[in-house]
Design an enzyme around this catalytic site. Structure first.
Site, PDB file in Angstrom:
ATOM      1  N   LYS A 126      38.386  44.402  37.965  1.00 35.51           N
ATOM      2  CA  LYS A 126      37.831  45.590  38.613  1.00 35.51           C
ATOM      3  C   LYS A 126      36.337  45.634  38.318  1.00 35.51           C
ATOM      4  O   LYS A 126      35.906  45.128  37.288  1.00 35.51           O
ATOM      5  CB  LYS A 126      38.496  46.871  38.054  1.00 35.51           C
ATOM      6  CG  LYS A 126      38.477  48.019  39.022  1.00 35.51           C
ATOM      7  CD  LYS A 126      39.642  47.928  39.992  1.00 35.51           C
ATOM      8  CE  LYS A 126      39.630  49.008  41.028  1.00 35.51           C
ATOM      9  NZ  LYS A 126      40.915  49.050  41.746  1.00 35.51           N
ATOM     10  N   ASP A 166      37.226  49.974  46.791  1.00 39.44           N
ATOM     11  CA  ASP A 166      37.960  50.994  46.020  1.00 39.44           C
ATOM     12  C   ASP A 166      37.228  52.291  46.363  1.00 39.44           C
ATOM     13  O   ASP A 166      36.553  52.355  47.408  1.00 39.44           O
ATOM     14  CB  ASP A 166      37.940  50.663  44.519  1.00 39.44           C
ATOM     15  CG  ASP A 166      38.978  51.467  43.735  1.00 39.44           C
ATOM     16  OD1 ASP A 166      40.168  51.125  43.788  1.00 39.44           O
ATOM     17  OD2 ASP A 166      38.612  52.481  43.091  1.00 39.44           O
TER      18      ASP A 166
HETATM   19  N1  GLU Z   1      41.109  48.791  45.059  1.00 39.98           N
HETATM   20  C1  GLU Z   1      42.408  48.437  45.542  1.00 39.98           C
HETATM   21  C2  GLU Z   1      43.407  48.576  44.412  1.00 39.98           C
HETATM   22  O1  GLU Z   1      43.282  49.463  43.610  1.00 39.98           O
HETATM   23  C3  GLU Z   1      42.444  47.113  46.278  1.00 39.98           C
HETATM   24  C4  GLU Z   1      41.880  45.920  45.555  1.00 39.98           C
HETATM   25  C5  GLU Z   1      41.818  44.647  46.389  1.00 39.98           C
HETATM   26  O2  GLU Z   1      42.163  44.661  47.560  1.00 39.98           O
HETATM   27  O3  GLU Z   1      41.402  43.636  45.791  1.00 39.98           O
HETATM   28  O4  GLU Z   1      44.373  47.869  44.315  1.00 39.98           O
END
Ligand code: GLU
Length: 452
Positions: A126, A166
């Site tokens: 992240k 996100d």
């Molecule tokens: N931010 C999204 C999550 O919490 C998607 C992340 C992504 O597609 O890599 O899973």
């Protein structure tokens, strides 16, 4: 709880002061792993818990851009590359003033197990920044994204780390980030997901988290002999996850009646007008309070009217709740009100929206069904995995094809989580099932790969 697990948690608390949300996420996972760890000693022998709770790499960097008034603005940029045992790091970028290392460690940690559950081979990560996109001009957003990528490009790659969106990062931001990456490197690589449809993005990626959440909920309710048909549903949030949850709920015959942002919530007894919501949030980028101008019968309740320490949106009586805003938005007091008002299920679209005591309350009610985030909202990242597959094959699939595969992913996650809850003697406890099932695949890969 075993002394071993408690010891790991105590060490984590000592080594990560001030990172409460990371400790919260780790506490939930570690507590749920206790029955597995005490049954199979290989995990302790290979120090899996000690290793899996430490990110493989954390990058913190400075991002400076010039705002519209010509003033330099400085922010922290981050990427927590938590675990790559089963595939390249994968996970979103969050742009929000609340972002700090602790928040991104909680999100990156959750992402390890969520990504594992999807069945696609992707690791957990992240990133993001404390930059606040609210009220910024399009040019400021572009300059920030370009400045972010000026440093970030060296840490990503289509087989090493593939970020996505996100909170605060959608199609527009992914476009600016991608443009800068290409400019610096000269390469047209699939280094981000959530891309535009005419330059490598996947159909149904925008809809995927919300659609997947409803597919998962449908599975969970069916298993209990219930259905979404005719159910009044309360949704928090009004971003991408909330919008497509609302859209899909209609397709299952449910009635979504609320949406919220950080200023307040809308209660529309006739059902949220999803076309209007999209227009306000995706096109005009307005605050939610504008909604009542077009739907005068709907009520707007501002945060100032909420009871202290409460999230007002959960006061609306409903059959099911879908928190799709952010972490810790459902407190014990909120879930008690929901339950007293007849709510029978809660499915998490946001990451860790329920506090630990709220989760424990839900699990203790025999007539209540709880779909935890790392299982229920994995459709977004699962579809990011499908975008990576299409990019690798230099192809693109139809909306129907991607949606069918998304549904397959959500069915798989439900089945493996349910089966694992049964295996560990607590059938239907999807918190237990998803944590153990997500962990097992990653932990076994770590054992195979030795002490790296
Ligand atoms: N931010 C999204 C999550 O919490 C998607 C992340 C992504 O597609 O890599 O899973």
């Amino acid at each position: 709880m075993s002394e071993y697990i408690n010891g790991i948690l105590e060490d984590l608390k000592r080594l990560n002061p001030g990172q409460e949300v990371f400790i919260q996420a780790a506490t939930e996972v570690l507590y749920n792993l206790d029955p597995l760890i005490s049954r199979e000693d290989k995990y302790k022998k290979h120090a899996i818990l000690e290793r899996i709770t430490v990110p493989e790499r954390t990058v913190v960097f400075r991002v400076t851009y010039v705002d519209d008034k010509g003033k330099p603005q400085v922010h922290n940029g981050y990427r927590v590359q938590f675990n790559s045992a089963i595939g390249p790091y994968k996970g979103g970028l969050r742009l929000h003033p609340s972002v700090n290392l602790g928040v991104l460690k909680f999100l990156g940690f959750e992402q390890i197990f969520k990504n594992s559950l999807t069945g696609v081979n992707i690791g957990g990560a992240k990133g993001g920044s404390n930059f606040d996109p609210k009220g910024k001009s399009d040019n400021e957003i572009m300059r920030f994204c370009h400045a972010f990528m000026e440093e970030f490009y060296r840490h990503i790659g289509n087989t090493t780390d593939v970020p996505a969106g996100d909170i605060g990062v959608g199609g527009r931001e992914i476009g600016y980030l991608f443009g800068k990456y290409k400019k610096i490197t000269g390469r047209f690589d699939g280094i981000l997901t959530g891309k535009g449809l005419n330059w490598g993005g996947s159909l149904a990626r925008t809809e995927a988290t919300g659609y997947g959440l409803v597919y998962f909920t449908d599975n969970m309710l069916k298993k209990a002999g219930l259905s979404l048909e005719g159910k009044k549903c309360s949704i928090s949030g009004s971003g991408n996850v909330a919008i497509y949850t609302i859209e899909k709920l209609y397709q299952f015959g449910a009635l979504p009646i609320t949406a919220s942002d950080s200023n307040g919530y809308i209660y529309d007894s006739e059902g949220i007008d999803v076309a209007l919501l999209k227009e306000l949030k995706e096109v005009r980028r307005e605050r939610l309070s504008e909604y009542t101008k077009f739907r005068p019968h709907a009520k707007y309740i501002s945060v100032n009217e909420y009871a202290p320490g409460r999230n007002g949106v959960w006061d609306v009586p409903c059959d099911g709740a879908f928190p799709c805003a952010t972490q810790n938005e459902v407190h014990l007091a909120d879930i008690k009100v929901l339950y007293a008002n007849g709510c029978k299920f809660l499915a998490e679209g946001a990451n860790m929206p329920s506090t630990l005591d709220a989760v424990n309350f839900m699990l203790a009610q025999k007539d209540f069904y709880f779909a935890p985030a790392k299982a229920a909202n994995a459709g977004g990242v699962g579809t990011s995995g499908l975008e990576m597959m299409q990019n690798a094959g230099m192809t693109s699939w139809s909306f129907e094809e991607v949606d069918k595969r998304l549904r397959g992913i959500m069915n798989h996650i439900f089945e493996i989580s349910y089966a694992t809850s049964e295996e560990f003697g607590d059938a239907g406890n999807l918190v237990l099932g998803s944590n153990i099932a997500g962990f097992r695949k990653v932990a076994d890969a770590m054992i195979d790969q030795g002490y790296v």
